[in-house]
Design a protein around this motif. Structure first.
Motif, PDB file in Angstrom:
ATOM      1  N   ALA A 176       0.824  -1.205   0.000  1.00 42.57           N
ATOM      2  CA  ALA A 176       0.000   0.000   0.000  1.00 42.57           C
ATOM      3  C   ALA A 176       0.856   1.252   0.000  1.00 42.57           C
ATOM      4  N   LYS A 177       0.333   2.291  -0.661  1.00 40.56           N
ATOM      5  CA  LYS A 177       0.965   3.612  -0.678  1.00 40.56           C
ATOM      6  C   LYS A 177       0.002   4.625  -0.072  1.00 40.56           C
ATOM      7  N   LEU A 178       0.562   5.551   0.675  1.00 37.50           N
ATOM      8  CA  LEU A 178      -0.196   6.651   1.249  1.00 37.50           C
ATOM      9  C   LEU A 178       0.392   7.952   0.729  1.00 37.50           C
ATOM     10  N   ASN A 179      -0.432   8.698  -0.017  1.00 39.47           N
ATOM     11  CA  ASN A 179       0.038   9.942  -0.648  1.00 39.47           C
ATOM     12  C   ASN A 179       1.299   9.698  -1.472  1.00 39.47           C
ATOM     13  N   ASP A 180       1.291   8.614  -2.252  1.00 39.05           N
ATOM     14  CA  ASP A 180       2.366   8.223  -3.171  1.00 39.05           C
ATOM     15  C   ASP A 180       3.652   7.783  -2.468  1.00 39.05           C
ATOM     16  N   ALA A 181       3.621   7.590  -1.150  1.00 38.85           N
ATOM     17  CA  ALA A 181       4.785   7.093  -0.413  1.00 38.85           C
ATOM     18  C   ALA A 181       4.513   5.674   0.065  1.00 38.85           C
ATOM     19  N   ASP A 182       5.538   4.805   0.020  1.00 36.12           N
ATOM     20  CA  ASP A 182       5.375   3.442   0.519  1.00 36.12           C
ATOM     21  C   ASP A 182       4.889   3.486   1.961  1.00 36.12           C
ATOM     22  N   PHE A 183       3.816   2.735   2.234  1.00 39.11           N
ATOM     23  CA  PHE A 183       3.152   2.825   3.526  1.00 39.11           C
ATOM     24  C   PHE A 183       3.253   1.514   4.315  1.00 39.11           C
ATOM     25  N   ALA A 184       2.730   0.427   3.756  1.00 41.48           N
ATOM     26  CA  ALA A 184       2.711  -0.842   4.476  1.00 41.48           C
ATOM     27  C   ALA A 184       2.484  -1.982   3.491  1.00 41.48           C
ATOM     28  N   GLY A 185       2.800  -3.190   3.941  1.00 41.23           N
ATOM     29  CA  GLY A 185       2.564  -4.396   3.161  1.00 41.23           C
ATOM     30  C   GLY A 185       2.108  -5.510   4.080  1.00 41.23           C
ATOM     31  N   GLY A 186       1.646  -6.600   3.483  1.00 41.97           N
ATOM     32  CA  GLY A 186       1.185  -7.725   4.286  1.00 41.97           C
ATOM     33  C   GLY A 186       0.303  -8.645   3.476  1.00 41.97           C
ATOM     34  N   LYS A 187      -0.610  -9.306   4.171  1.00 42.52           N
ATOM     35  CA  LYS A 187      -1.541 -10.226   3.525  1.00 42.52           C
ATOM     36  C   LYS A 187      -2.969  -9.813   3.849  1.00 42.52           C
ATOM     37  N   ILE A 188      -3.867  -9.986   2.866  1.00 41.36           N
ATOM     38  CA  ILE A 188      -5.273  -9.653   3.039  1.00 41.36           C
ATOM     39  C   ILE A 188      -6.117 -10.816   2.539  1.00 41.36           C
ATOM     40  N   ARG A 189      -7.197 -11.084   3.251  1.00 42.47           N
ATOM     41  CA  ARG A 189      -8.137 -12.118   2.810  1.00 42.47           C
ATOM     42  C   ARG A 189      -9.556 -11.604   3.010  1.00 42.47           C
ATOM     43  N   THR A 190     -10.425 -11.910   2.059  1.00 41.11           N
ATOM     44  CA  THR A 190     -11.807 -11.441   2.096  1.00 41.11           C
ATOM     45  C   THR A 190     -12.763 -12.622   1.970  1.00 41.11           C
ATOM     46  N   GLU A 191     -13.833 -12.578   2.753  1.00 41.19           N
ATOM     47  CA  GLU A 191     -14.953 -13.506   2.601  1.00 41.19           C
ATOM     48  C   GLU A 191     -16.192 -12.672   2.300  1.00 41.19           C
ATOM     49  N   ARG A 192     -17.022 -13.141   1.367  1.00 41.65           N
ATOM     50  CA  ARG A 192     -18.221 -12.371   1.024  1.00 41.65           C
ATOM     51  C   ARG A 192     -19.457 -13.272   0.945  1.00 41.65           C
ATOM     52  N   ILE A 193     -20.571 -12.713   1.394  1.00 41.60           N
ATOM     53  CA  ILE A 193     -21.895 -13.288   1.149  1.00 41.60           C
ATOM     54  C   ILE A 193     -22.704 -12.224   0.422  1.00 41.60           C
ATOM     55  N   ASN A 194     -23.223 -12.560  -0.754  1.00 51.10           N
ATOM     56  CA  ASN A 194     -23.982 -11.614  -1.571  1.00 51.10           C
ATOM     57  C   ASN A 194     -25.401 -12.124  -1.785  1.00 51.10           C
ATOM     58  N   THR A 195     -26.359 -11.230  -1.699  1.00 53.11           N
ATOM     59  CA  THR A 195     -27.733 -11.553  -2.090  1.00 53.11           C
ATOM     60  C   THR A 195     -28.265 -10.410  -2.960  1.00 53.11           C
ATOM     61  N   PHE A 196     -29.184 -10.743  -3.868  1.00 54.94           N
ATOM     62  CA  PHE A 196     -29.821  -9.700  -4.678  1.00 54.94           C
ATOM     63  C   PHE A 196     -31.267 -10.088  -4.950  1.00 54.94           C
ATOM     64  N   PHE A 197     -32.092  -9.075  -5.199  1.00 50.28           N
ATOM     65  CA  PHE A 197     -33.485  -9.275  -5.577  1.00 50.28           C
ATOM     66  C   PHE A 197     -33.842  -8.250  -6.635  1.00 50.28           C
ATOM     67  N   ASN A 198     -34.352  -8.715  -7.768  1.00 54.29           N
ATOM     68  CA  ASN A 198     -34.822  -7.843  -8.849  1.00 54.29           C
ATOM     69  C   ASN A 198     -36.343  -7.869  -8.891  1.00 54.29           C
ATOM     70  N   THR A 199     -36.963  -6.711  -8.802  1.00 56.19           N
ATOM     71  CA  THR A 199     -38.419  -6.658  -8.856  1.00 56.19           C
ATOM     72  C   THR A 199     -38.905  -6.835 -10.291  1.00 56.19           C
ATOM     73  N   PRO A 200     -40.140  -7.285 -10.480  1.00 56.81           N
ATOM     74  CA  PRO A 200     -40.705  -7.281 -11.835  1.00 56.81           C
ATOM     75  C   PRO A 200     -40.770  -5.860 -12.374  1.00 56.81           C
ATOM     76  N   ALA A 201     -40.631  -5.736 -13.679  1.00 53.65           N
ATOM     77  CA  ALA A 201     -40.663  -4.416 -14.311  1.00 53.65           C
ATOM     78  C   ALA A 201     -42.096  -3.964 -14.561  1.00 53.65           C
TER      79      ALA A 201
END
Length: 309
Positions: free
Chosen positions: A42-67
């Motif tokens: 990661a960079k903060l204001n174009d300067a080297d800031f930090a590094g490491g590992k990131i992991r994401t878990e997601r649950i997604n739901t959606f509902f579309n109504t009739p038109a």
């Protein structure tokens, strides 16, 4: 925001067939996605800031109504909910007075969109105009962001096995890399092999084949964007911020239709980060103070969706 305009691309095509072809047109869906750890710098204001590992878990739901349709007009709404769990670990900090620490954060977002489209003619040629107004919130009392997009789409070809249309999408969205994107929707079914080519740009490109009755195998690449809101108060982030990623999932999927209208989806592959930025209030894609280079990682996803209204 989907580039798909089914009334333009697939006039006369069965609504059920469209929902099988394009998952975003299904009435309801829920999915859970697991990602591996990804290295980031990661960079903060174009300067080297930090590094490491990131992991994401997601649950997604959606509902579309009739038109609701009248005199060439169409009005519908969609509701999306995303639960995101983000973990940071193995952090190495570069700036001595501004440190990023290991953490795990669980956040929920609600995305409410109102979709309007109108069918018309220009120089005696069909054209579809569309407008999507969207509000995103992490609670029930206030919206954290409003986005707007407008588009037009011109059908150029429509046969039994092929459809082709082009258009233009205008985005009023601080997290968008560019304000204008071309739209290309192309579908073709090869009779000899039964393979379907589905091009839905800027969203994705896929090859799909029915391998058994009500069962399909698909390979391709599909782009999505995600937003998570945080309230941070420290030396380098003070106030409300949003973490935005643009991700490209490339892999294979298996879909099976059962119970008449329910589709089971199992897919996996490699997830690439096209962009990962943290926005303070008033910042946009080009002047975001926090920019992260996230490496790709594997993913697996399981979902259920409902075909028709």
């Amino acid at each position: 925001m989907s580039s798909l305009h089914p009334e333009t691309d697939t006039a006369g095509t069965d609504k059920r067939e469209l929902a099988i072809r394009y998952p975003d047109l299904r009435q309801f869906g829920v999915s859970a996605t697991h990602f591996g750890y990804s290295d980031f710098d990661a960079k903060l204001n174009d300067a080297d800031f930090a590094g490491g590992k990131i992991r994401t878990e997601r649950i997604n739901t959606f509902f579309n109504t009739p038109a609701v349709k009248w005199n060439g007009n169409s009005l519908s709404a969609s509701i999306n909910y995303t639960y995101t769990s983000t973990e940071l670990k193995d952090i190495s900090n570069t700036l001595p007075d501004q440190e990023l620490t290991p953490l795990t954060r669980d956040k929920s977002n609600f995305d409410l969109a109102l979709n309007y489209s109108r069918s018309a003619k220009i120089f005696n040629h069909p054209i579809i105009y569309s407008l999507v107004a969207r509000g995103i919130t992490d609670g029930v009392n206030s919206f954290r962001r409003f986005n707007l997009n407008g588009s037009f789409n011109l059908p150029l070809k429509k046969t039994e096995y092929t459809s082709f249309s082009v258009g233009l999408l205008v985005l009023i969205d601080p997290s968008a890399p560019i304000p204008v994107e071309p739209i290309i929707n192309y579908y073709h079914k090869f009779n000899s092999s039964g393979i379907e080519l589905i091009v839905d740009l800027p969203n994705g490109v896929n090859l799909k084949k029915e391998i058994a009755k009500n069962a399909w195998f698909k390979i391709g690449s599909n782009q999505r964007s995600y937003t998570t809101f945080y309230d941070r108060h420290n030396a380098f982030l003070d106030g409300k911020v949003s973490y935005n990623t643009i991700e490209l999932k490339s892999g294979a999927a298996f879909e099976y239709l059962f119970a008449k209208n329910i589709i089971l989806t199992i897919d996996g592959g490699f997830n690439s980060f096209l962009s990962a930025k943290l926005f303070k209030d008033g910042e946009n894609y080009r002047n975001a103070s926090f920019d992260s280079d996230n490496k790709g990682t594997g993913y697996v996803n399981v979902g259920l969706s409902l075909l028709t209204f």
